[in-house]
Design a protein around this motif. Structure first.
Motif, PDB file in Angstrom:
ATOM      1  N   THR A 273      39.890  33.042  32.246  1.00 40.59           N
ATOM      2  CA  THR A 273      40.340  34.273  31.603  1.00 40.59           C
ATOM      3  C   THR A 273      41.760  34.561  32.065  1.00 40.59           C
ATOM      4  O   THR A 273      42.033  34.604  33.272  1.00 40.59           O
TER       5      THR A 273
ATOM      6  N   LEU B  17      39.535  41.241  41.541  1.00 39.02           N
ATOM      7  CA  LEU B  17      38.870  40.133  40.836  1.00 39.02           C
ATOM      8  C   LEU B  17      38.415  39.070  41.821  1.00 39.02           C
ATOM      9  O   LEU B  17      37.277  38.584  41.754  1.00 39.02           O
TER      10      LEU B  17
ATOM     11  N   SER C 130      34.383  38.957  42.331  1.00 36.12           N
ATOM     12  CA  SER C 130      33.794  37.823  41.602  1.00 36.12           C
ATOM     13  C   SER C 130      33.512  36.626  42.498  1.00 36.12           C
ATOM     14  O   SER C 130      32.654  35.799  42.173  1.00 36.12           O
TER      15      SER C 130
ATOM     16  N   THR D 218      40.842  32.695  41.757  1.00 35.52           N
ATOM     17  CA  THR D 218      41.735  33.628  41.066  1.00 35.52           C
ATOM     18  C   THR D 218      43.158  33.418  41.564  1.00 35.52           C
ATOM     19  O   THR D 218      43.393  33.312  42.762  1.00 35.52           O
TER      20      THR D 218
ATOM     21  N   GLU E 169      39.506  30.332  37.496  1.00 37.00           N
ATOM     22  CA  GLU E 169      38.669  31.063  36.546  1.00 37.00           C
ATOM     23  C   GLU E 169      39.316  32.358  36.092  1.00 37.00           C
ATOM     24  O   GLU E 169      38.993  32.877  35.021  1.00 37.00           O
ATOM     25  N   TYR E 170      40.230  32.878  36.915  1.00 39.93           N
ATOM     26  CA  TYR E 170      40.989  34.064  36.518  1.00 39.93           C
ATOM     27  C   TYR E 170      42.465  33.816  36.799  1.00 39.93           C
ATOM     28  O   TYR E 170      42.842  33.440  37.911  1.00 39.93           O
TER      29      TYR E 170
END
Length: 389
Positions: free
Chosen positions: A127, A151, A155, A159, A241-242
């Motif tokens: 994302t 985040l 999570s 990130t 993932e981020y």
């Protein structure tokens, strides 16, 4: 959703321009491979079959052999049944008549994105979140940094935050770190930017957030680096993932590349006339660039009663709902900045609580309240705001 990479095969500049617009305006973020520097394989290949049909069919066969996972889109002048059949047998996934209808084309892109996500199995899709300020000093870096920290903390997923501002990037300063390397080292070494090399370029914060620091040069990244920035984002979305991007407050070729890559663009504004005016112009510019307006979220920062301009009036003027409001707390924010400790880790405060709520909404979109349809923007709305100045 991680960014898709598309390659357009045509010698017609107008064709490439129109297909580029179609790719950019869909709900799925798509970047266009320019060739030469690109090391990421394409997810979508557009083949112009309006001319030499036998050569195009042979090209499709070669492309299918070299890129078995790619979605191959064929665009021809007529929907001849034999030509459609030959194209599918050669390896095409989709067939369109020139010019393709927007919704039909965007549907094919969404199907390709869904197939790629299914092929990734249990690996979560990346994302990309881009934060852009309606003006300098709106609090864009504060929000981007604290969102990135939260985040990573909440999570427990990989990130990274990228500081895109040339010369005056402050992400490292806000987090109390002194990076040795940064964005320029990444884009100047794209040919060897694998997982191991990237680990040398980033700094890991104690929250788990990794930092790719901004450039110390005022002229880079610049216009000539836009395609490299796009490729950098493609690489990062395959390793994290981020991806959080602090894009500053100036529209240039590199920030445009970030906006195209974004799953969500967060426009940070303050409740004052200059900020609202700039936000209006920036929303119009995003539409002109062809980036999907569905991805834009409006954040209202430093909002405290009595509001200089009430949030409802801002929504009416912009024709866009306020996604989240952050309170005005200069003392707490200033203390966190000067100590290099992000608000999320600096103790309990109302603004820290707001960052927690904001990030949890990102992690679990199902908890997000259904937004009311934006009120149509009118000149009367802007004039009414201006009268408060």
């Amino acid at each position: 959703m991680s960014q898709l990479a598309a390659q357009v095969l045509s010698e017609d500049d107008d064709f490439r321009r129109q297909i580029g617009r179609l790719l950019r305006t869909g709900s799925a973020p798509v970047s266009i491979l320019e060739g030469g520097r690109d090391t990421v394989p394409p997810d979508i290949i557009i083949v112009d079959m309006r001319g030499d049909i036998p050569s195009s069919l042979a090209a499709i066969e070669r492309l299918r052999a070299s890129a078995p996972a790619a979605g191959i889109f064929v665009i021809a002048l007529t929907a001849d049944p034999d030509l459609i059949l030959q194209s599918m047998r050669a390896g095409a996934n989709e067939f369109f008549i020139w010019p393709p209808a927007d919704e039909t084309f965007h549907g094919a892109v969404r199907r390709t994105a869904a197939r790629r996500e299914a092929a990734q199995g249990s690996k979560p899709a990346a994302t990309t979140l881009v934060f852009f300020g309606a003006k300098g000093g709106a609090g864009t870096t504060t929000i981007a940094v604290n969102c990135g920290v939260e985040l990573a903390r909440l999570s427990k997923r990989a990130t990274v935050i990228v500081d895109l501002k040339p010369g005056l990037g402050e992400v490292g300063l806000f987090l109390g770190v002194r990076p040795r390397y940064g964005v320029l080292d990444a884009i100047d070494n794209l040919h060897r930017l694998d997982k191991e090399f990237l680990r040398e370029l980033v700094v890991k914060h104690k929250s788990g957030l990794e930092i790719l620091a901004g450039s110390e040069h005022f002229d880079r990244p610049g216009a000539s680096d836009a395609s490299a920035i796009e490729e950098l984002f493609r690489i990062l979305t395959r390793q994290y993932e981020y991806l959080v991007v602090d894009a500053g407050s100036l529209i240039n070729s590199c920030t445009v590349a970030a906006l195209y890559a974004a799953d969500r663009m967060f426009l940070v504004a303050n409740p004052d006339v200059p900020s609202v005016r700039n936000a209006q112009r920036l929303l119009e510019r995003v539409r002109e660039l062809g980036a999907s307006g569905d991805r834009v979220r409006l954040l209202l920062n430093r909002a405290a009663e009595p509001y200089p301009i009430p949030p409802k009036q801002i929504e009416t003027a912009l024709g866009h709902p306020v996604h989240h409001t952050f309170p005005s707390d200069y003392k707490t924010v200033s203390t966190a900045l000067n100590s290099g400790v992000p608000l999320a880790l600096a103790g309990t405060s109302d603004i820290a609580s707001q960052f927690d709520q904001f990030t949890r909404r990102l992690l679990d979109p199902g908890t997000e309240a259904v937004q009311a349809a934006g009120t149509k923007r009118t000149l009367l709305g802007i004039d009414k705001i201006a009268s408060l100045w």
